[in-house]
Design a protein around this motif. Structure first.
Motif, PDB file in Angstrom:
ATOM      1  N   THR A  81       0.825  -1.205   0.000  1.00 46.59           N
ATOM      2  CA  THR A  81       0.000   0.000   0.000  1.00 46.59           C
ATOM      3  C   THR A  81       0.863   1.261   0.000  1.00 46.59           C
ATOM      4  N   ALA A  82       0.220   2.364  -0.293  1.00 43.63           N
ATOM      5  CA  ALA A  82       0.911   3.657  -0.247  1.00 43.63           C
ATOM      6  C   ALA A  82       1.400   3.948   1.173  1.00 43.63           C
ATOM      7  N   VAL A 112      13.527   6.366  -1.793  1.00 45.90           N
ATOM      8  CA  VAL A 112      12.583   5.279  -1.504  1.00 45.90           C
ATOM      9  C   VAL A 112      11.395   5.353  -2.458  1.00 45.90           C
ATOM     10  N   ILE A 113      10.833   6.542  -2.605  1.00 48.82           N
ATOM     11  CA  ILE A 113       9.666   6.708  -3.488  1.00 48.82           C
ATOM     12  C   ILE A 113      10.066   6.434  -4.937  1.00 48.82           C
ATOM     13  N   ALA A 114      11.207   6.967  -5.354  1.00 48.82           N
ATOM     14  CA  ALA A 114      11.653   6.758  -6.737  1.00 48.82           C
ATOM     15  C   ALA A 114      11.909   5.282  -7.011  1.00 48.82           C
ATOM     16  N   ALA A 115      12.498   4.570  -6.035  1.00 48.47           N
ATOM     17  CA  ALA A 115      12.759   3.139  -6.214  1.00 48.47           C
ATOM     18  C   ALA A 115      11.457   2.359  -6.328  1.00 48.47           C
ATOM     19  N   ALA A 116      10.462   2.713  -5.498  1.00 50.33           N
ATOM     20  CA  ALA A 116       9.166   2.037  -5.565  1.00 50.33           C
ATOM     21  C   ALA A 116       8.463   2.351  -6.878  1.00 50.33           C
ATOM     22  N   ARG A 117       8.569   3.592  -7.329  1.00 54.30           N
ATOM     23  CA  ARG A 117       7.949   3.955  -8.611  1.00 54.30           C
ATOM     24  C   ARG A 117       8.574   3.185  -9.769  1.00 54.30           C
ATOM     25  N   ALA A 118       9.870   2.954  -9.708  1.00 55.19           N
ATOM     26  CA  ALA A 118      10.528   2.195 -10.766  1.00 55.19           C
ATOM     27  C   ALA A 118       9.958   0.781 -10.849  1.00 55.19           C
ATOM     28  N   ILE A 119       9.667   0.172  -9.703  1.00 53.66           N
ATOM     29  CA  ILE A 119       9.082  -1.171  -9.697  1.00 53.66           C
ATOM     30  C   ILE A 119       7.693  -1.164 -10.324  1.00 53.66           C
ATOM     31  N   HIS A 137       2.940   5.851  -6.889  1.00 54.35           N
ATOM     32  CA  HIS A 137       2.658   7.106  -7.586  1.00 54.35           C
ATOM     33  C   HIS A 137       1.587   7.942  -6.887  1.00 54.35           C
ATOM     34  N   ARG A 138       1.048   7.423  -5.797  1.00 56.99           N
ATOM     35  CA  ARG A 138       0.062   8.196  -5.027  1.00 56.99           C
ATOM     36  C   ARG A 138       0.738   9.038  -3.946  1.00 56.99           C
ATOM     37  N   ILE A 139       2.031   8.871  -3.788  1.00 63.95           N
ATOM     38  CA  ILE A 139       2.784   9.611  -2.770  1.00 63.95           C
ATOM     39  C   ILE A 139       3.586  10.710  -3.460  1.00 63.95           C
TER      40      ILE A 139
END
Length: 341
Positions: A81-82, A112-119, A137-139
């Protein structure tokens, strides 16, 4: 009401693409389980993300991907989840290593956000999740703060060069590095990637390969050209593909040399450590001088910027290699074979 044949055909085609049969529609639980089974866990999918990412992304996000693997490896991508990602963002920011030029972990949280967005960007491209369902992408990413880097003064630059030439176990290499970065405004990766074939001694040029897979020929002074050629010859750079910059024992230079250099300069000059000065400050110094004396267009070309962002007028103010060579000649006080008369 009887459905039109075209609509029935379109509906059946959509169901086939989703892997759902008419029997599944009469048993909603089976549809849910079928859809769930098609979404991999993070542990199953992360190797595909790592393989598809470039070396720069793996270097930047690798530690954060491993942290996510430890925390959520057994969970499906649609079960993260976000709130999970945002909690990891705050944890990374609070535990980030403290540096003199740090921003209280702001960059760690952003990564952290950029790494999660890449996934999740990769998962959307692979049709594993629907567009718009990515929790990463909701963060909102933290707003970038202005950089603390600035152009060094002539006195500061002279102090740095003097300290490098009078301390350390390889003053010739260190002085050459500082001169190379001051003249070309290249990034550290560009210098480390230089090969013997990238040195054009006739035209006093080096070919730089930097981030974004950009390749360009950059003018250097005749004195630096001669020094680089002598350095390569004395340190066993023989083949065209051999690395140009080398240790005294012939090994190719690594980024550790830069770390040791600036750590030593910080001990010699406390203000260097206090401001967190690194090689990138030399890039700021050179490009600021070029912009002040030769204008934005030439500074842009000198920096190797090729992006199209910014004012539309950047399309019309491109500078050629001769203009860059002219700016270099003015800065170094040495004539260059490609400079304008």
């Amino acid at each position: 009401m009887i459905a039109e044949p075209d609509r029935i055909a379109a509906a059946r085609l959509l169901l086939d693409q989703l892997g759902v049969t008419l029997d599944d529609l009469n048993h909603p639980d089976s549809v849910t389980s079928a859809q769930m089974s098609s979404v991999p866990t993070l542990a199953e999918y992360l190797p595909h993300v790592i393989a598809a990412a470039g070396p720069g992304a793996n270097r930047t996000y690798g530690s954060y991907w491993q942290r996510m693997l430890t925390a959520w490896g057994d969970r499906r991508l649609d079960q993260i989840t976000a709130s999970d990602i945002e909690a990891m963002q705050h944890a990374a920011a609070s535990t980030a290593r403290t540096r003199r030029n740090g921003r209280h972990g702001r960059h760690a949280g952003e990564h952290v956000i950029a790494a999660a967005r890449a996934i999740y960007t990769r998962a959307i491209a692979d049709n594993l999740i629907a567009p718009g369902t990515s929790p990463a992408h909701r963060i909102a990413k933290p707003r970038r703060l202005p950089s603390t880097r600035r152009a060094l003064t002539a006195h500061e630059l002279d102090q740095i060069n003097t300290a490098a030439r009078t301390s350390g176990n390889d003053v010739i290499l260190d002085a050459l590095l500082l001169r190379l970065h001051t003249e070309t405004a290249c990034r550290r990766g560009g210098a480390l990637a230089l090969r013997l074939a990238d040195l054009d001694t006739d035209n006093c040029l080096v070919q730089l390969r930097e981030k974004g897979s950009t390749i360009r020929w950059q003018p250097i002074s005749p004195a630096l050209t001669a020094s680089l050629a002598a350095h390569a010859a004395s340190r066993a750079a023989l083949l065209p593909t051999d690395r140009l910059l080398r240790y005294r024992d012939g090994r190719a230079l690594t980024s550790r040399r830069y770390d040791h250099l600036w750590r030593r300069l910080g001990h010699q000059l406390p203000w260097v450590a206090a401001h967190g000065i690194t090689t990138h400050w030399l890039r700021h110094t050179t490009l600021t001088w070029v912009e002040r004396h030769h204008g934005y267009g030439i500074a842009r070309a000198y920096a190797g910027h090729t992006d199209n962002t910014g004012p539309a007028t950047t399309t019309y103010i491109k500078a050629d290699l001769q203009a860059v060579a002219t700016a270099l000649a003015a800065m170094t006080g040495q004539p260059h074979p490609l400079a304008h008369p």
